[in-house]
Design an enzyme around this catalytic site. Sequence first.
Site, PDB file in Angstrom:
ATOM      1  N   ARG A  92      -5.161   0.539  -6.871  1.00  0.00           N
ATOM      2  CA  ARG A  92      -4.019   1.221  -6.248  1.00  0.00           C
ATOM      3  C   ARG A  92      -3.540   2.383  -7.119  1.00  0.00           C
ATOM      4  NH1 ARG A  92      -2.118  -2.119  -2.093  1.00  0.00           N
ATOM      5  NH2 ARG A  92      -2.273  -4.351  -2.432  1.00  0.00           N
ATOM      6  N   GLY A  99       0.776  -1.239   0.000  1.00  0.00           N
ATOM      7  CA  GLY A  99       0.000   0.000   0.000  1.00  0.00           C
ATOM      8  C   GLY A  99       0.802   1.280   0.000  1.00  0.00           C
ATOM      9  N   LYS A 153      -7.474   6.160  10.664  1.00  0.00           N
ATOM     10  CA  LYS A 153      -8.897   6.073  11.029  1.00  0.00           C
ATOM     11  C   LYS A 153      -8.966   6.041  12.556  1.00  0.00           C
ATOM     12  CE  LYS A 153     -10.181   3.140   7.071  1.00  0.00           C
ATOM     13  NZ  LYS A 153     -10.624   1.789   6.696  1.00  0.00           N
ATOM     14  N   PHE A 211     -14.135   2.263   4.320  1.00  0.00           N
ATOM     15  CA  PHE A 211     -13.118   1.680   3.451  1.00  0.00           C
ATOM     16  C   PHE A 211     -12.742   2.657   2.348  1.00  0.00           C
ATOM     17  CE2 PHE A 211     -11.428  -1.354   0.329  1.00  0.00           C
ATOM     18  CZ  PHE A 211     -10.571  -2.043   1.158  1.00  0.00           C
ATOM     19  N   VAL A 212     -11.434   2.827   2.128  1.00  0.00           N
ATOM     20  CA  VAL A 212     -10.964   3.735   1.077  1.00  0.00           C
ATOM     21  C   VAL A 212     -10.071   2.989   0.081  1.00  0.00           C
ATOM     22  CG1 VAL A 212     -11.118   5.925   2.349  1.00  0.00           C
ATOM     23  CG2 VAL A 212      -9.090   4.519   2.627  1.00  0.00           C
ATOM     24  N   ASP A 216      -5.433   1.532  10.528  1.00  0.00           N
ATOM     25  CA  ASP A 216      -6.848   1.243  10.738  1.00  0.00           C
ATOM     26  C   ASP A 216      -7.039   0.779  12.189  1.00  0.00           C
ATOM     27  OD1 ASP A 216      -9.507   0.578  10.331  1.00  0.00           O
ATOM     28  OD2 ASP A 216      -9.102  -1.204   9.168  1.00  0.00           O
ATOM     29  N   GLU A 246       3.656   4.152   6.284  1.00  0.00           N
ATOM     30  CA  GLU A 246       2.432   3.365   6.101  1.00  0.00           C
ATOM     31  C   GLU A 246       1.450   4.133   5.234  1.00  0.00           C
ATOM     32  OE1 GLU A 246       0.796   0.714   6.332  1.00  0.00           O
ATOM     33  OE2 GLU A 246       1.086  -0.380   8.208  1.00  0.00           O
ATOM     34  N   ASP A 247       0.629   3.409   4.497  1.00  0.00           N
ATOM     35  CA  ASP A 247      -0.447   4.057   3.747  1.00  0.00           C
ATOM     36  C   ASP A 247      -1.595   4.449   4.667  1.00  0.00           C
ATOM     37  OD1 ASP A 247      -1.034   1.401   4.282  1.00  0.00           O
ATOM     38  OD2 ASP A 247      -1.799   0.943   2.288  1.00  0.00           O
ATOM     39  N   ASP A 272      -5.761  -0.647  -1.969  1.00  0.00           N
ATOM     40  CA  ASP A 272      -6.453  -1.539  -2.891  1.00  0.00           C
ATOM     41  C   ASP A 272      -7.791  -2.029  -2.363  1.00  0.00           C
ATOM     42  OD1 ASP A 272      -5.237  -3.307  -0.864  1.00  0.00           O
ATOM     43  OD2 ASP A 272      -5.998  -4.899  -2.147  1.00  0.00           O
TER      44      ASP A 272
HETATM   45  P1  IMP Z   1      -4.345  -2.194  10.545  1.00  0.00           P
HETATM   46  O1  IMP Z   1      -3.326  -3.257  10.826  1.00  0.00           O
HETATM   47  O2  IMP Z   1      -5.746  -2.664  10.935  1.00  0.00           O
HETATM   48  O3  IMP Z   1      -4.026  -0.850  11.125  1.00  0.00           O
HETATM   49  O4  IMP Z   1      -4.438  -2.046   8.987  1.00  0.00           O
HETATM   50  C1  IMP Z   1      -3.379  -1.646   8.227  1.00  0.00           C
HETATM   51  C2  IMP Z   1      -3.433  -2.183   6.815  1.00  0.00           C
HETATM   52  O5  IMP Z   1      -4.753  -2.586   6.435  1.00  0.00           O
HETATM   53  C3  IMP Z   1      -3.048  -1.107   5.852  1.00  0.00           C
HETATM   54  O6  IMP Z   1      -1.652  -1.075   5.642  1.00  0.00           O
HETATM   55  C4  IMP Z   1      -3.837  -1.480   4.606  1.00  0.00           C
HETATM   56  O7  IMP Z   1      -3.089  -2.365   3.813  1.00  0.00           O
HETATM   57  C5  IMP Z   1      -5.067  -2.185   5.124  1.00  0.00           C
HETATM   58  N1  IMP Z   1      -6.238  -1.279   5.177  1.00  0.00           N
HETATM   59  C6  IMP Z   1      -6.820  -0.752   6.280  1.00  0.00           C
HETATM   60  N2  IMP Z   1      -7.864   0.033   5.981  1.00  0.00           N
HETATM   61  C7  IMP Z   1      -7.941   0.024   4.632  1.00  0.00           C
HETATM   62  C8  IMP Z   1      -8.822   0.698   3.697  1.00  0.00           C
HETATM   63  O8  IMP Z   1      -9.745   1.457   4.036  1.00  0.00           O
HETATM   64  N3  IMP Z   1      -8.560   0.459   2.385  1.00  0.00           N
HETATM   65  C9  IMP Z   1      -7.566  -0.363   1.936  1.00  0.00           C
HETATM   66  N4  IMP Z   1      -6.734  -0.999   2.776  1.00  0.00           N
HETATM   67  C10 IMP Z   1      -6.920  -0.812   4.110  1.00  0.00           C
END
Ligand code: IMP
Length: 185
Positions: A171, A50, A137, A158-159, A109, A105-106, A165
């Site tokens: 992407r 990402g 988020k 979700f984005v 979440d 990081e992209d 992606d």
């Molecule tokens: P986390 O571990 O729950 O914080 O999520 C991190 C990873 O989940 C990111 O690096 C993304 O690859 C993926 N992700 C989380 N939210 C989204 C979203 O809204 N769209 C696309 N990918 C997401």
Amino acid sequence: MHNNFLYVNGDRFIEFIDKEKIQNRIKELALEISKDYKNSVPIFIGVLNGAFIFMADLLKNITIEAEVDFFKLSSYGDSKISSGQVKMIKDLNCNPNGRDIIIVEDIVDTGLSIKYIEELFQHYNPKSMKVVTLLLKPESLKYEVKIDYIGFKIPSQFVIGYGLDYQQKYRNLPSIYILSNDGVN
Ligand code: IMP
């Protein structure tokens, strides 16, 4: 009025952060990071897949000497919902020992990936470690994590686009689109 919709498998996405706004914010972040690290040569470490576009645009605006590396985690599979598990599927090439590390990081979440990364990097003994994310988020966070540089705080929807992606696609979109089935605008 927004009329820039995208339909994906019956879901409706709407343009949420346009490319100019993204680029302007990245310039601000890069300026701030370049100032903070003016006496250092940090290693920017991007989390694949990402972060690849954000990493490229961020680095183009960094004005100090810096190194670059990537690694890859797997957590979501092809779903829109976190599986709650993280695996390292491509390792680092650099040696973070004694270095200033900036994780790129992209999106953050739940915070699970960053939590995993924080614990992982403790074993590498970096001099310091900070995290920059394009998107956060805040209402989705389930883990206590410290994010040092944040591009945009967004709602828990979700984005896609700009590196993010849905089922490995979208992407390449230069703007960020948000799932708008539940009535954003
Ligand atoms: P986390 O571990 O729950 O914080 O999520 C991190 C990873 O989940 C990111 O690096 C993304 O690859 C993926 N992700 C989380 N939210 C989204 C979203 O809204 N769209 C696309 N990918 C997401």
